[in-house]
Scaffold this active site. Structure first.
Site, PDB file in Angstrom:
ATOM      1  CD  GLU B  50     -34.688  40.105 -57.154  1.00 21.12           C
ATOM      2  OE1 GLU B  50     -35.300  39.917 -58.229  1.00 21.12           O
ATOM      3  OE2 GLU B  50     -33.757  39.377 -56.792  1.00 21.12           O
ATOM      4  CG  ASN B  54     -39.427  42.216 -61.541  1.00 20.35           C
ATOM      5  OD1 ASN B  54     -38.731  41.314 -62.000  1.00 20.35           O
ATOM      6  ND2 ASN B  54     -40.134  42.080 -60.427  1.00 20.35           N
ATOM      7  NE  ARG B 108     -35.699  37.057 -63.857  1.00 16.12           N
ATOM      8  CZ  ARG B 108     -34.702  37.531 -63.131  1.00 16.12           C
ATOM      9  NH1 ARG B 108     -33.492  37.605 -63.629  1.00 16.12           N
ATOM     10  NH2 ARG B 108     -34.899  37.914 -61.895  1.00 16.12           N
TER      11      ARG B 108
HETATM   12  N1  LIG Z   1     -42.617  45.810 -63.848  1.00 16.03           N
HETATM   13  C1  LIG Z   1     -43.299  44.747 -64.329  1.00 16.03           C
HETATM   14  N2  LIG Z   1     -44.024  44.853 -65.481  1.00 16.03           N
HETATM   15  C2  LIG Z   1     -44.713  43.795 -65.981  1.00 16.03           C
HETATM   16  N3  LIG Z   1     -44.752  42.571 -65.388  1.00 16.03           N
HETATM   17  C3  LIG Z   1     -44.064  42.400 -64.236  1.00 16.03           C
HETATM   18  C4  LIG Z   1     -43.306  43.473 -63.650  1.00 16.03           C
HETATM   19  N4  LIG Z   1     -42.742  43.001 -62.506  1.00 16.03           N
HETATM   20  C5  LIG Z   1     -43.112  41.719 -62.401  1.00 16.03           C
HETATM   21  N5  LIG Z   1     -43.918  41.338 -63.421  1.00 16.03           N
HETATM   22  C6  LIG Z   1     -44.545  40.005 -63.614  1.00 16.03           C
HETATM   23  O1  LIG Z   1     -44.519  39.311 -62.378  1.00 16.03           O
HETATM   24  C7  LIG Z   1     -43.831  38.056 -62.520  1.00 16.03           C
HETATM   25  C8  LIG Z   1     -43.093  37.703 -61.234  1.00 16.03           C
HETATM   26  O2  LIG Z   1     -42.039  38.619 -60.971  1.00 16.03           O
HETATM   27  P1  LIG Z   1     -40.815  38.143 -60.072  1.00 16.03           P
HETATM   28  O3  LIG Z   1     -41.340  37.605 -58.776  1.00 16.03           O
HETATM   29  O4  LIG Z   1     -39.828  39.255 -59.988  1.00 16.03           O
HETATM   30  O5  LIG Z   1     -40.183  36.908 -60.874  1.00 16.03           O
HETATM   31  P2  LIG Z   1     -39.305  36.882 -62.222  1.00 16.03           P
HETATM   32  O6  LIG Z   1     -38.778  38.274 -62.478  1.00 16.03           O
HETATM   33  O7  LIG Z   1     -38.214  35.921 -61.909  1.00 16.03           O
HETATM   34  O8  LIG Z   1     -40.204  36.418 -63.305  1.00 16.03           O
HETATM   35  C9  LIG Z   1     -42.947  38.228 -63.725  1.00 16.03           C
HETATM   36  O9  LIG Z   1     -42.618  37.001 -64.345  1.00 16.03           O
HETATM   37  C10 LIG Z   1     -43.805  39.141 -64.619  1.00 16.03           C
HETATM   38  O10 LIG Z   1     -44.765  38.394 -65.330  1.00 16.03           O
HETATM   39 MG   LIG Z   2     -38.034  39.539 -61.091  1.00 14.34          MG
END
Ligand SMILES: Nc1ncnc2c1ncn2[C@@H]1O[C@H](COP(=O)(O)OP(=O)(O)O)[C@@H](O)[C@H]1O
Ligand SMILES: [Mg+2]
Lengths: 107, 157
Positions: B50, B54, B108
């Site tokens: 995960e 990301n 996502r």
């Molecule tokens: N490493 C990262 N850099 C920038 N934005 C991030 C990062 N990790 C997460 N995010 C932001 O947080 C949101 C939620 O992440 P997550 O719970 O993993 O859901 P998803 O990946 O399904 O969108 C993402 O949609 C993104 O906007």
């Molecule tokens: Mg994610």
């Protein structure tokens, strides 16, 4: 992923046999949508018996196919959920929306 | 190297989604030294997957960058830092909400942080817009030996 189609029952089965993550899901999605479009099934079953790993990409995959199958009047069902796969689906609440079904495991 | 850590490793790789599997398997192999159960190993792999995903799809938005993982073992605990130098998170509290995603078009689910938080003992997010994001996670490993001991106590009760 192996595909089986039962013409008589309009039943399409996807036997997943790869790790389901953001990388693998791109190809799975493309192939699944192609097959759904080609066979126009009434039921689409995703079989997880051989899935050794799945992260949240699997949730998006199933919700996406659920919507796509609905467009052509088909229903999605899930089979042979392993403990680790179930743990991910449980968290997302999609098991309330998409029914589990029993099909034979294969070897 | 800090002496209080019994073991430590660092991994850096290019932000290609084909590396997600490599990253989680590598961390799991390193953590295997703590003798985790099958379920604990699966939880670690999922949380790493995960966090790394990301970095690749949100942090770098599929441009090329470097994803960095530092893993430490201390007593029976795994300590992970997974970071990118990508776009950063504007609203961390919002990002942590279940089902919140900024990329619904990519199918996502917005469940990444929720899964990390439930599979690990602690998850901390540090992020600066324009500079990048660092996720710190820890998990206590109940060794297989301990687990057997518990089963044995249950049997003899
Ligand atoms: N490493 C990262 N850099 C920038 N934005 C991030 C990062 N990790 C997460 N995010 C932001 O947080 C949101 C939620 O992440 P997550 O719970 O993993 O859901 P998803 O990946 O399904 O969108 C993402 O949609 C993104 O906007
Ligand atoms: Mg994610």
């Amino acid at each position: 992923m192996e595909t089986f189609f039962d013409e008589k029952n309009k039943l399409l089965i996807f036997r997943m046999n790869e790790e389901i993550d953001d990388y693998k899901v791109q190809e799975i999605r493309r192939r699944a949508d192609n097959e759904i479009q080609r066979y126009m099934p009434k039921r689409v079953i995703f079989d997880f018996d051989k899935v050794s790993f799945m992260d949240s990409a699997g949730i998006g995959l199933i919700i996406g196919r659920y919507k796509f199958a609905n467009l052509i009047g088909g229903k999605v069902e899930l089979a042979n959920l392993t403990n680790s796969v179930r743990k991910i689906f449980d968290m997302s609440g999609i098991l309330k929306l998409i029914p589990e079904t029993e099909i034979e495991q294969y070897s | 190297m800090n002496k209080s850590f019994e073991n430590e490793m660092k991994l850096e790789f290019v932000s290609k989604s084909s590396n997600e599997s490599f990253a989680r398997v590598t961390v799991a192999a390193f953590a295997a030294q703590l003798d985790p159960t099958v379920e604990e190993l699966a939880d670690i792999k999922t949380a790493v997957s995960e966090a790394v995903t990301n970095c690749i799809i949100h942090g770098y938005e599929n441009k090329i960058g470097i994803v960095k993982i530092i893993a430490k073992l201390r007593k029976q605990e795994l300590i992970l830092e997974i970071s990118d130098k990508g776009k950063g998170i504007e609203d961390i509290e919002m990002a942590k909400e279940p089902l919140y995603t900024t990329k619904p078009n990519l199918e996502r689910s917005g469940m990444g942080f929720t899964i990390m938080e439930s599979f690990m003992d602690s998850v901390e997010i540090e992020s600066i817009v324009g500079l990048g994001t660092k996720i710190k996670m820890t998990k206590k490993i109940k060794s297989v030996e301990e687990e057997n001991k518990e089963d044995f106590t249950m049997l003899t009760k």
